[in-house]
Design a protein around this motif. Sequence first.
Motif, PDB file in Angstrom:
ATOM      1  N   THR A 112      12.053  18.878  -0.261  1.00 12.24           N
ATOM      2  CA  THR A 112      11.984  17.470  -0.615  1.00 12.24           C
ATOM      3  C   THR A 112      10.643  16.936  -0.120  1.00 12.24           C
ATOM      4  O   THR A 112       9.940  17.604   0.657  1.00 12.24           O
ATOM      5  N   THR A 113      10.290  15.745  -0.513  1.00 14.55           N
ATOM      6  CA  THR A 113       9.025  15.160  -0.070  1.00 14.55           C
ATOM      7  C   THR A 113       9.029  14.962   1.447  1.00 14.55           C
ATOM      8  O   THR A 113       8.024  15.226   2.106  1.00 14.55           O
ATOM      9  N   SER A 114      10.130  14.544   2.015  1.00 14.25           N
ATOM     10  CA  SER A 114      10.229  14.390   3.471  1.00 14.25           C
ATOM     11  C   SER A 114      10.068  15.722   4.186  1.00 14.25           C
ATOM     12  O   SER A 114       9.366  15.811   5.198  1.00 14.25           O
ATOM     13  N   GLN A 170       2.824  10.517   0.338  1.00 18.49           N
ATOM     14  CA  GLN A 170       2.985   9.603  -0.788  1.00 18.49           C
ATOM     15  C   GLN A 170       1.632   9.153  -1.337  1.00 18.49           C
ATOM     16  O   GLN A 170       1.479   8.966  -2.539  1.00 18.49           O
ATOM     17  N   THR A 206       9.994  17.872 -10.913  1.00 18.40           N
ATOM     18  CA  THR A 206      10.399  16.469 -10.780  1.00 18.40           C
ATOM     19  C   THR A 206      11.742  16.329 -11.482  1.00 18.40           C
ATOM     20  O   THR A 206      11.857  16.604 -12.680  1.00 18.40           O
ATOM     21  N   HIS A 233      12.806  12.326  -8.429  1.00 21.36           N
ATOM     22  CA  HIS A 233      12.644  12.962  -7.123  1.00 21.36           C
ATOM     23  C   HIS A 233      11.843  14.247  -7.273  1.00 21.36           C
ATOM     24  O   HIS A 233      12.114  15.049  -8.164  1.00 21.36           O
ATOM     25  N   HIS A 234      10.856  14.420  -6.396  1.00 19.21           N
ATOM     26  CA  HIS A 234       9.992  15.594  -6.452  1.00 19.21           C
ATOM     27  C   HIS A 234      10.530  16.708  -5.571  1.00 19.21           C
ATOM     28  O   HIS A 234      11.134  16.463  -4.534  1.00 19.21           O
ATOM     29  N   ARG A 235      10.250  17.941  -5.977  1.00 17.24           N
ATOM     30  CA  ARG A 235      10.527  19.129  -5.174  1.00 17.24           C
ATOM     31  C   ARG A 235       9.234  19.918  -5.107  1.00 17.24           C
ATOM     32  O   ARG A 235       8.494  20.027  -6.091  1.00 17.24           O
TER      33      ARG A 235
END
Length: 62
Positions: free
Chosen positions: A6-8, A22, A35, A40-42
């Motif tokens: 995930t982005t986090s 970001q 996406t 949500h991006h992966r």
Amino acid sequence: MAALLTTSELAKALGLSLRSVQRYIAKAQITPALTAPGGHHRWDLDDVHTQLRELRQRTNEE
């Protein structure tokens, strides 16, 4: 294929703040491996490392 992040998770793996990641996304300096329909991006960590390395090289050449 490695697990997608995930982005986090990507921010944590890179040692960056979520806001920094970001900013890279907003400036189209890195692109996700996937996406989801919800936006949500992966991320593939190795691919992002390559993208950041290429970005540094382009910046140094300017």
